[in-house]
Design an enzyme around this catalytic site. Sequence first.
Site, PDB file in Angstrom:
ATOM      1  N   GLY A   8      41.955  39.717  44.740  1.00 39.39           N
ATOM      2  CA  GLY A   8      42.297  40.371  43.626  1.00 39.39           C
ATOM      3  C   GLY A   8      43.324  40.032  43.234  1.00 39.39           C
ATOM      4  N   GLN A  12      46.265  43.766  37.892  1.00 40.93           N
ATOM      5  CA  GLN A  12      47.587  44.193  37.581  1.00 40.93           C
ATOM      6  C   GLN A  12      48.660  44.492  39.008  1.00 40.93           C
ATOM      7  OE1 GLN A  12      47.856  48.278  36.141  1.00 40.93           O
ATOM      8  NE2 GLN A  12      49.343  47.476  34.621  1.00 40.93           N
ATOM      9  N   ILE A  35      37.541  36.113  41.566  1.00 42.44           N
ATOM     10  CA  ILE A  35      36.659  36.064  41.181  1.00 42.44           C
ATOM     11  C   ILE A  35      36.599  35.096  39.817  1.00 42.44           C
ATOM     12  CG2 ILE A  35      34.638  36.635  42.549  1.00 42.44           C
ATOM     13  CD1 ILE A  35      34.914  38.968  39.793  1.00 42.44           C
ATOM     14  N   ARG A  36      38.546  35.031  39.299  1.00 39.63           N
ATOM     15  CA  ARG A  36      38.617  35.595  38.144  1.00 39.63           C
ATOM     16  C   ARG A  36      38.986  34.188  37.656  1.00 39.63           C
ATOM     17  NH1 ARG A  36      41.432  41.069  36.304  1.00 39.63           N
ATOM     18  NH2 ARG A  36      41.609  41.387  38.588  1.00 39.63           N
ATOM     19  N   TYR A 141      34.700  55.750  42.889  1.00 37.99           N
ATOM     20  CA  TYR A 141      35.685  54.985  43.213  1.00 37.99           C
ATOM     21  C   TYR A 141      36.287  56.102  44.963  1.00 37.99           C
ATOM     22  CZ  TYR A 141      40.299  53.317  42.967  1.00 37.99           C
ATOM     23  OH  TYR A 141      41.707  52.512  43.172  1.00 37.99           O
TER      24      TYR A 141
HETATM   25  C1  VAH Z   1      42.804  54.135  38.466  1.00 39.70           C
HETATM   26  N1  VAH Z   1      45.028  53.115  39.253  1.00 39.70           N
HETATM   27  O1  VAH Z   1      43.047  54.593  37.426  1.00 39.70           O
HETATM   28  C2  VAH Z   1      43.411  53.252  39.594  1.00 39.70           C
HETATM   29  C3  VAH Z   1      44.168  54.521  40.430  1.00 39.70           C
HETATM   30  C4  VAH Z   1      44.920  56.878  40.697  1.00 39.70           C
HETATM   31  C5  VAH Z   1      44.170  55.857  39.390  1.00 39.70           C
HETATM   32  O2  VAH Z   1      44.049  54.229  42.145  1.00 39.70           O
HETATM   33  O3  VAH Z   1      41.450  54.389  38.925  1.00 39.70           O
END
Ligand code: VAH
Length: 318
Positions: A8, A12, A35-36, A141
């Site tokens: 990755g 950023q 992958i970019r 996530y």
């Molecule tokens: C997101 N920048 O926004 C990440 C981070 C706490 C946020 O994990 O998904």
Amino acid sequence: MSRVLVTGACGQLGSELTTELRKIYGTENVIASDIREANDQISEGPFEYLDVMNKERIEEIIETYDVSIIYHLAALLSANAEKNIDLAWKLNMDGLLNVLKIAKEKSLERIFWPSSIAVFGPDTPKKDTPQNTPTNPTTVYGITKVAGEQWCAYFHNKFGVDVRSLRYPGLIGYKSMPGGGTTDYAVDIYHKALAGETFSCFLEKDAALPMMYMSDAVKATIDLMQASEDQVNVRTSYNVSAISFTPEEIANSIKKQIPDFEIEYEPDYRQEIASSWPDSIDDSAARSDWGWKHEFDLDRMTADILENLPKIIEKAER
Ligand code: VAH
């Protein structure tokens, strides 16, 4: 000298971490992968195409370059993950498990994997969220990060893999554009301010979130990875934080430098994600175990970005 693989690396955090690691290990000893296509920031050193869901490809790169340390950053962030839950689970979990299994099979020296404050949910204390507290996330996530933390602890406790992790807050940098995060409004706002445009914020004005300037995030990551094993007492993931602010507060910080900057608020689905996260984090464990200390507060970060971002924009426009 150890050889390092960053997955990755075009992201950023990945771009800035790769640059800093190359100063420490030497450019040729830090292999960037994604992958970019490689971006300008990382193109001067070794780069490999890598889909982390392909375990054999990871093994091939490790063999080719004799890699012993992996910073495994490749993942789908919160906002994008909500739009593609199957890919989010596969990429975030299979990618991590591939790296942990390889670390065990090849006795790799050390692994870094990023968790996030997204592990916390609505039943977590909002202010000064403790290191040990309920982690019941309401995002895909966040679910991948809770599961990932437990896999890291399992591979350490059962197989002795030296994997280390940080629960990053929202990370703010100017050297590359973010992708798909709920906290990424805090990067875009500086671009709009410098362009003289009104900024439309996808969060409410009082949506406080824990945040950190990218240089502090890179410092925390390398500090943790360079700490001695006996200093690392948390093997799920360490809370780390630096600043907490609302969209209104970051806008006011910018107005001190650009008085006629304007912001308007148009909350979207990402407000619901942000509302489930803490306002601020207790990172006393990281500060006492391995000496974590942030350097940038909100106004210092704003000044640094507004000073340096124009050079990046000008270079990109050439
Ligand atoms: C997101 N920048 O926004 C990440 C981070 C706490 C946020 O994990 O998904």
